[in-house]
Design a protein around this motif. Structure first.
Motif, short mmCIF file in Angstrom:
data_model
loop_
_atom_site.label_atom_id
_atom_site.label_comp_id
_atom_site.label_asym_id
_atom_site.label_seq_id
_atom_site.Cartn_x
_atom_site.Cartn_y
_atom_site.Cartn_z
N PRO A 97 0.81 -1.22 0.00
CA PRO A 97 0.00 0.00 0.00
C PRO A 97 0.84 1.27 0.00
N ASN A 98 0.42 2.24 -0.78
CA ASN A 98 1.07 3.54 -0.91
C ASN A 98 2.39 3.49 -1.68
N MET A 99 2.69 2.34 -2.27
CA MET A 99 3.97 2.18 -2.98
C MET A 99 3.75 1.62 -4.37
N ALA A 100 2.67 1.99 -5.02
CA ALA A 100 2.31 1.37 -6.30
C ALA A 100 3.40 1.47 -7.37
N PRO A 101 3.99 2.64 -7.63
CA PRO A 101 5.02 2.70 -8.66
C PRO A 101 6.23 1.81 -8.31
N TYR A 102 6.65 1.86 -7.06
CA TYR A 102 7.80 1.07 -6.63
C TYR A 102 7.51 -0.43 -6.74
N ALA A 103 6.34 -0.87 -6.22
CA ALA A 103 5.99 -2.29 -6.27
C ALA A 103 5.84 -2.76 -7.71
N THR A 104 5.26 -1.93 -8.56
CA THR A 104 5.10 -2.29 -9.97
C THR A 104 6.46 -2.51 -10.63
N ALA A 105 7.38 -1.59 -10.40
CA ALA A 105 8.71 -1.70 -10.98
C ALA A 105 9.45 -2.93 -10.47
N LYS A 106 9.32 -3.19 -9.18
CA LYS A 106 10.04 -4.32 -8.60
C LYS A 106 9.45 -5.66 -9.03
#
Length: 259
Positions: free
Chosen positions: A149-158
């Motif tokens: 949660p709150n980390m969508a761009p980061y999680a998507t990239a990872k």
């Protein structure tokens, strides 16, 4: 003999805590190391602290293909090969829910954390194919294996790093090139300070409260240190891991076991 005697390594994100720690371990095990980062002053400081003639520093933006080709070419021209590639550069970006994320931030995080990984492999792999040898270690995250949660761009990239790693591992296995991803838990340092600040603003809590909540999700009860991650990177860089490729390596204090 050192575990990396005669080997040449490139480390992106080389001016950060993990990049520097990995460089120290690689050098101690006999490697020559190219450190790549956008921040020239920090690179120069790391080079000074390492105080080793086998360190080459290269200022580069991992999202610019000409910069990526240049750091690979400079390394080969200086040291003769690229045996280990620690594809590590990355950022957190803005922290907040999806409906408050800007497209600019989303594109920036994916550009550095995913496209940078892609471009690095694109230009390192031909060198390793020619040598018929190499180990590539791509830095993902625990957030590359779950929602965050709150980390969508980061999680998507990872998550994208996982797909790139598995695909590359299949493409280059016949060339004796191994490609694996690492998935660290939160690591003490500047990147987690950014997370604390962003989550604090989103939740209305103090930074310390955010850290306490995150720590509760780590069975071992504390954040990782950069040396915990670098120890795994060293293993994957060395011939001790010669029959491992396409794998996802958690170094997460038990977070994966907890679900």
């Amino acid at each position: 003999m050192g575990r990396l005697d005669g080997k040449v390594a490139i480390i992106t994100g080389g001016a950060g805590n993990l990049g520097k720690t990995a460089a120290e371990k690689f050098l101690n095990e006999g490697a020559k190391v190219s450190l790549v980062d956008m921040d020239k002053s920090k690179l120069e400081q790391v080079q000074k602290e390492l105080s080793d003639e086998n360190v080459l520093i290269i200022e580069a933006n991992v999202t610019k293909e000409e910069d990526v080709k240049n750091y690979v070419d400079q390394t080969v021209n200086k040291f003769g090969s690229v045996d280990v590639f620690f594809n590590n550069a990355g950022i957190i970006g803005e922290v907040g829910p999806i409906d408050q994320q800007s497209l600019e931030n989303f594109n920036k995080v994916l550009s550095i954390n995913a496209m940078g990984i892609f471009l690095g492999m694109k230009h390192v792999i031909p060198v390793m194919k020619k040598q018929q040898y190499g180990s590539i270690i791509n830095t993902s995250s625990v957030d590359g294996l779950r929602g965050s949660p709150n980390m969508a761009p980061y999680a998507t990239a990872k998550h994208a790093v996982v797909g790139l790693t598995k695909t590359a591992s299949l493409e280059v296995a016949e060339n004796n090139v191994r490609v694996n991803s690492i998935h660290p838990a939160p690591v003490s340092g500047d990147m987690m300070k950014t997370v604390h600040q962003g989550q604090s603003a989103s939740q209305g809590n103090e930074d310390e409260q955010v850290q306490e909540e995150i720590t509760k999700g780590i069975p071992l009860g504390h954040y990782a240190d950069s040396k915990n991650i670098a120890n795994l990177v060293l293993f994957l860089a060395s011939d001790e891991s010669e029959f491992i490729t396409g794998a996802e390596y958690r170094v997460d204090g038990g977070m994966g076991a907890a679900g």
